[in-house]
Design a protein around this motif. Structure first.
Motif, PDB file in Angstrom:
ATOM      1  N   LYS A  90     -55.905  17.353  16.120  1.00 17.84           N
ATOM      2  CA  LYS A  90     -56.349  16.150  15.409  1.00 17.84           C
ATOM      3  C   LYS A  90     -57.825  15.840  15.674  1.00 17.84           C
ATOM      4  CE  LYS A  90     -54.575  11.568  14.391  1.00 17.84           C
ATOM      5  NZ  LYS A  90     -53.546  10.566  14.688  1.00 17.84           N
ATOM      6  N   THR A  91     -58.291  16.142  16.879  1.00 18.30           N
ATOM      7  CA  THR A  91     -59.683  15.854  17.234  1.00 18.30           C
ATOM      8  C   THR A  91     -60.679  16.708  16.431  1.00 18.30           C
ATOM      9  OG1 THR A  91     -59.526  17.445  19.046  1.00 18.30           O
ATOM     10  CG2 THR A  91     -59.154  15.114  19.581  1.00 18.30           C
ATOM     11  N   HIS A  92     -60.217  17.819  15.861  1.00 23.28           N
ATOM     12  CA  HIS A  92     -61.089  18.712  15.101  1.00 23.28           C
ATOM     13  C   HIS A  92     -60.852  18.627  13.592  1.00 23.28           C
ATOM     14  CE1 HIS A  92     -61.456  20.422  19.113  1.00 23.28           C
ATOM     15  NE2 HIS A  92     -62.562  20.994  18.699  1.00 23.28           N
ATOM     16  N   LEU A  93     -59.987  17.730  13.160  1.00 26.26           N
ATOM     17  CA  LEU A  93     -59.599  17.685  11.753  1.00 26.26           C
ATOM     18  C   LEU A  93     -60.773  17.370  10.832  1.00 26.26           C
ATOM     19  CD1 LEU A  93     -57.342  17.978   9.723  1.00 26.26           C
ATOM     20  CD2 LEU A  93     -56.767  15.575  10.097  1.00 26.26           C
ATOM     21  N   LEU A  94     -61.573  16.388  11.164  1.00 26.69           N
ATOM     22  CA  LEU A  94     -62.719  16.036  10.320  1.00 26.69           C
ATOM     23  C   LEU A  94     -63.686  17.207  10.213  1.00 26.69           C
ATOM     24  CD1 LEU A  94     -64.162  13.946   8.612  1.00 26.69           C
ATOM     25  CD2 LEU A  94     -65.256  13.101  10.687  1.00 26.69           C
ATOM     26  N   ASN A  95     -63.937  17.877  11.321  1.00 27.99           N
ATOM     27  CA  ASN A  95     -64.809  19.050  11.315  1.00 27.99           C
ATOM     28  C   ASN A  95     -64.237  20.149  10.427  1.00 27.99           C
ATOM     29  OD1 ASN A  95     -65.343  21.898  12.983  1.00 27.99           O
ATOM     30  ND2 ASN A  95     -67.164  20.620  12.664  1.00 27.99           N
ATOM     31  N   ALA A  96     -62.927  20.379  10.516  1.00 27.32           N
ATOM     32  CA  ALA A  96     -62.289  21.428   9.723  1.00 27.32           C
ATOM     33  C   ALA A  96     -62.366  21.117   8.232  1.00 27.32           C
ATOM     34  CB  ALA A  96     -60.831  21.597  10.151  1.00 27.32           C
TER      35      ALA A  96
END
Length: 196
Positions: free
Chosen positions: A145-151
């Motif tokens: 979830k912590t990388h979702l925006l980046n992905a």
């Protein structure tokens, strides 16, 4: 100095999501699929223009896919919520490959007619409804979830990065191998996305 650059690079988080294998494969597939789509779009426009010389027909053909996709977009989201996203994504890649190869065959054998192009574009619009509905919905399954925006941002970048070089490559393909090769390259990009 090298250690300073290395330390600085560690603080750049632009490509963090690509550290996750499954997401990296999806991203590579997205990149090749977007490049293939752009190559095909240039080839399709060139083909319609050389067949008709009509700006109106060019607009009609270009709108066929977009109108279908935009009108039915909510269905893609519904399918993404209800069905196995991976299977839907794979099915769209297979169908997109088949339609691109059919178009390449019709052009190569000189059997192509304008109604073929319009029918295939409407079909591709329907396929893209499900592809575009599922693709962003599958991403949360591949990264924390912590990388979702980046992905999700990197997915948008893959579409933008593919456009310019793919369009130039499409022009080279048309000149050297003929317009049917652009549809073959679209199929190849989709096959790579399927394998990834």
């Amino acid at each position: 100095m090298t250690q300073g650059i290395t330390a600085w690079l560690r603080h750049i988080h632009t490509f963090d999501s690509l550290r996750f294998r499954d997401y990296r494969l999806l991203w590579i597939g997205n990149l090749t699929e977007h490049a293939g789509e752009q190559i095909e779009q240039v080839g399709r426009a060139w083909l319609v223009w050389t067949m008709t010389g009509s700006p109106a027909m060019l607009g009609i053909v270009m709108a066929a896919r977009e109108l279908t996709g935009n009108l039915l977009a909510p269905i893609g989201g519904l399918v993404a919520d209800r069905l196995d996203r991976r299977k839907v994504l794979m099915a769209t890649f297979v169908l997109m490959t088949i339609t691109s190869l059919l178009l390449a065959f019709l052009v190569y054998t000189q059997r192509i007619q304008l109604w073929h192009i319009i029918a295939i574009e409407i079909t591709k619009g329907l396929i893209l409804v499900f592809n575009h509905g599922v693709r962003p919905a599958i991403t949360p399954n591949l990264v924390p979830k912590t990388h979702l925006l980046n992905a999700l941002t990197l997915e948008t970048v893959s579409s933008s990065v593919a456009r310019l070089p793919a369009a130039a490559f499409a022009g080279w393909l048309i000149v050297t191998l003929g317009v049917s090769s652009t549809f073959g390259m679209r199929a190849l990009g989709t096959v790579i996305a399927f394998l990834a």
